[in-house]
Design a protein around this motif. Structure first.
Motif, short mmCIF file in Angstrom:
data_model
loop_
_atom_site.label_atom_id
_atom_site.label_comp_id
_atom_site.label_asym_id
_atom_site.label_seq_id
_atom_site.Cartn_x
_atom_site.Cartn_y
_atom_site.Cartn_z
N VAL A 170 4.00 5.43 -2.79
CA VAL A 170 2.20 5.12 -2.65
C VAL A 170 1.33 6.34 -3.07
O VAL A 170 0.44 6.26 -3.70
CB VAL A 170 1.95 5.24 -1.73
CG1 VAL A 170 0.18 4.84 -0.49
CG2 VAL A 170 2.40 3.12 -1.16
N ARG A 197 1.10 7.32 -6.38
CA ARG A 197 0.50 7.04 -7.62
C ARG A 197 -0.74 7.48 -7.10
O ARG A 197 -1.29 6.91 -7.82
CB ARG A 197 0.61 5.66 -7.35
CG ARG A 197 1.96 4.67 -7.68
CD ARG A 197 1.70 3.44 -7.73
NE ARG A 197 3.53 2.59 -8.06
CZ ARG A 197 4.49 1.95 -7.53
NH1 ARG A 197 3.36 0.78 -6.46
NH2 ARG A 197 4.93 1.77 -7.95
N THR A 198 -1.25 7.91 -5.81
CA THR A 198 -2.22 8.68 -5.89
C THR A 198 -2.76 10.21 -6.48
O THR A 198 -3.49 10.58 -7.45
CB THR A 198 -2.99 8.80 -4.15
OG1 THR A 198 -1.72 9.49 -3.70
CG2 THR A 198 -2.82 7.64 -3.32
N VAL A 202 -0.85 10.53 -8.89
CA VAL A 202 -0.62 9.76 -10.69
C VAL A 202 -0.99 8.79 -11.07
O VAL A 202 -0.65 7.79 -10.51
CB VAL A 202 0.71 9.88 -11.25
CG1 VAL A 202 1.02 9.73 -12.83
CG2 VAL A 202 1.99 11.24 -11.28
N GLY A 203 -2.10 8.79 -11.68
CA GLY A 203 -3.22 6.99 -11.46
C GLY A 203 -2.33 6.87 -13.15
O GLY A 203 -2.34 7.01 -13.98
N GLY A 234 -9.98 2.87 -3.65
CA GLY A 234 -8.99 3.39 -3.64
C GLY A 234 -9.43 4.38 -2.87
O GLY A 234 -8.61 4.69 -1.72
N VAL A 240 -9.62 8.47 -6.97
CA VAL A 240 -9.00 9.28 -5.41
C VAL A 240 -8.14 10.43 -6.00
O VAL A 240 -7.49 11.07 -5.47
CB VAL A 240 -7.66 7.81 -5.46
CG1 VAL A 240 -8.08 6.96 -4.94
CG2 VAL A 240 -6.56 7.82 -7.13
#
Ligand SMILES: Nc1ncnc2c1ncn2[C@@H]1O[C@H](COP(=O)(O)OP(=O)(O)O)[C@@H](O)[C@H]1O
Ligand SMILES: [Mg+2]
Lengths: 254, 354
Positions: A83, A86-87, A89-90, A110, A167
């Motif tokens: 989680v 992924r914030t 690496v969008g 986000g 984000v």
């Protein structure tokens, strides 16, 4: 290349069940630059991109070998929280996929789930800044609360970029972000990609060689699962070292 | 050129035949539907009216105020009189009785009025006094139990199977069996309910609780199947969009997947409840056939449901009950149409939001 590399991919192999999709791919992604991934359909560009934010985790039977280092940290280490990764690496997808909610709520989603604000006014500001950075603000500022699905395709894709920016990621992955757009919308998104490079590290998959030449500084050419050639974009397009690369960029296949 | 012309004519002929065949089948279906509905309405609507006789028979014998009040006092006639007055069936009346009715008619002392008792009374041995209130209350309580058990269990099962369960032999086998259960005849669920809830758990026999649990068992697989197909229709791109923003699988599920699938889920749930509302066979098996003349006070008290009451009435040979049967069927049909209407409304509302 003397730049510090943001992402360092080492000997990456990817399997879907018994079928191997990527073979021993090693690539360094320089920070604050745009890297273009090109190659014929089905050569593994999307698969490669999805390894970089562990999107392949949700694909059943997908298995990965090798290392992906983000700021020298292995993103596949057991201690890494997907989680949180992924914030950092969008991702922007091939087909614009806004949530069936209002424009505002799309961008706010986000920041909401990651609690990036304290007051509503701060959230308003994040939404505004993100939409401005995605060059969409002027067009939609007085219909923020209308459904996002009513926007045109190009606007939807810029909204998806704004949503990813909101984000505050470090890297943005784009998988053929313009393939569903008309030429004018494509030009807008390309312009945007060029501006985003100031703040983010970008990796863009594209079918369009002119686009790769226009927006990227580094280009990587994939062919049937192998990374054939990597280089500074201008050099790769003018003096390809490998004959497969040459064949592809001169339009012999692909 | 000629060959292609004749083949074109053949194709057009085929298309026309197909269109006519389709139209014909639709007309046929409408004819049957219209016939059935018309028959039920024709037989059932009279049940909503009853024959009443004025109490002002002997004005001279009543107290002096009664002259003014007695006018409003109408008393329900016996079912034999009712049948004679409505339809002219005189089989069960003697000639003097018929003569009396004729006299009343001339004096304006017999009338047809709205049959409030049909809705507010419970079952009775006398058709003119019998009503559907007991069945209605029983059906509501039963359906409530069905909803409260089958909805959370069914939706939860579907969510787990679709979103969390590993895709392996075991879950595959479970899924296949749930699909099969959805097609099992409802009477078998009655047998299961009988063994499980009455013999094994010892719950009181003709109660709304046991009926509701049994119908819940029956609705469960249908709800699971409907929910899973609603979840399957949520586009993968939507999930990826949320995951790509760093949403956890649970957040993806409850922020995006469930809201998107909700209209489909609700439609499935309501349609399965509609099916449970009209179900008779499994309730007969668990002993909900008894004659019960009071509405159930709570979930454990003896209860009957509307379709079972219809079943019981339909077995009677009395003319009055035959009429009541059609009347109650009309009410049941109306309730089913209402439930289906709600399902359509929900779908419309959510589609308007998109
Ligand atoms: N989820 C998947 N399951 C199995 N095979 C896949 C999956 N995704 C992609 N592939 C296979 O991996 C190869 C590379 O696909 P992809 O990365 O989508 O190529 P590209 O984006 O370059 O067109 C293709 O042969 C494709 O069929
Ligand atoms: Mg692709």
């Amino acid at each position: 290349m003397n730049m510090t590399s943001k992402i360092d991919i080492k000997h990456l192999n990817l399997f879907y069940g018994d079928k191997q999709a990527l073979f021993n791919v090693s690539l360094k992604i320089p920070a604050f630059q745009t890297t273009a991934l090109i190659g014929p359909s089905g050569c593994g560009k999307s698969s490669f991109l999805r390894c970089l934010n562990r999107m392949n985790d949700i694909v059943p039977h997908a298995r990965m070998e090798g290392k992906v280092l983000l700021d020298r940290e292995d993103i596949y280490a057991p201690s890494v929280d997907v989680v949180e990764l992924r914030t950092r690496v969008g991702m922007v997808f091939q087909k614009p996929n806004p949530f069936p909610r209002s424009i505002y709520e799309n961008v706010a989603y986000g920041p909401r789930i990651h609690a990036l604000f304290k007051r509503k006014s701060e959230l308003d500001e994040i939404v505004e800044v993100s939409l401005k950075r995605a060059a969409l603000w002027e067009e939609i500022k007085d219909r923020l609360h209308q459904p996002a699905t009513r926007l045109s395709g190009g606007q939807q894709q810029r909204l998806c970029i704004a949503r990813a920016i909101a984000v505050n990621p470090e890297v943005i992955l784009m998988d053929e972000p313009c393939s569903a757009l008309d030429p004018i919308a494509t030009a807008k998104v390309e312009e945007l990609i060029d501006e985003l490079r100031e703040k983010f590290t970008l990796i863009i998959v594209t079918h369009n060689l002119q686009q790769a030449a226009r927006v990227s500084q580094q280009t990587a050419f994939f062919h049937s699962g192998y990374l054939v050639e990597t280089g500074e974009t201008g050099a790769l397009f003018t003096m390809p070292q490998d004959e497969k690369t040459q064949g592809y960029i001169t339009g012999r296949y692909g | 050129m000629m060959a292609s012309l004749s083949s074109l004519r053949k194709r057009r002929l085929k298309e026309r035949c197909f269109r006519w065949a389709g139209l014909l089948s639709v007309l046929l279906a409408l004819l049957f539907l219209g016939g059935i509905l018309g028959n039920i309405i024709y037989k059932g609507v009279p049940a909503f009216f009853r024959t009443e006789i004025s109490s002002k028979l002997y004005p001279n014998l009543l107290n002096s105020h009664a002259r003014y009040t007695a006018d409003s006092l109408w008393i329900v006639a016996s079912d034999d009189v009712d049948m004679y007055y409505k339809k002219g069936y005189a089989d069960r009346l003697s000639p003097p009785q018929i003569q009396e009715i004729k006299t009343l008619k001339e004096g304006g002392q017999i009338r047809l009025a709205f049959n409030g008792g049909f809705f507010s009374h419970s079952d009775s041995r006398e058709p003119e006094l019998a009503g559907i209130w007991g069945g209605l209350v029983g059906s509501c309580l039963t359906l409530l139990i069905t909803f409260m058990t089958a909805f959370p269990l069914g939706v939860g099962t579907a969510l787990y199977l679709e979103e969390f369960a590993p895709k392996n032999q075991l879950t595959h086998w479970i899924e296949a069996n749930i699909n099969n259960l959805a097609a099992v005849p409802s009477i078998l669920f009655g047998l299961l309910g009988l063994v499980l809830f009455i013999h094994f758990l010892g719950l009181p026999r003709p109660s709304a609780l046991v009926g509701g649990l049994t119908l819940g068992l029956m609705s469960l697989p249908v709800i699971v199947v409907a929910t899973r197909s609603a979840l399957l229709s949520v586009p993968q791109t939507l999930k990826e969009a949320a995951l790509g923003l760093g949403a956890t699988p649970l957040q993806v599920l409850f922020h995006h997947v469930v809201p998107t699938a909700l209209p489909g889920i609700m439609t499935g749930v309501i349609l399965s409840l509609a099916r449970a509302l009209g179900e008779t066979a499994p309730l007969l098996i668990i002993g909900m056939v008894a004659f019960i003349a009071t509405p159930p006070a709570h979930f454990l008290s003896p209860a009957t449901v509307l379709p079972v009451q219809i079943f019981n009435w339909s077995r009677s040979s009395e003319m009055g009950f035959i009429e009541n049967t059609s009347g109650a069927i009309l009410v049941l049909l109306l309730l089913l149409a209402l439930l289906n209407g709600v399902a359509v409304l929900i779908r419309r509302r959510f589609e308007a939001l998109k």
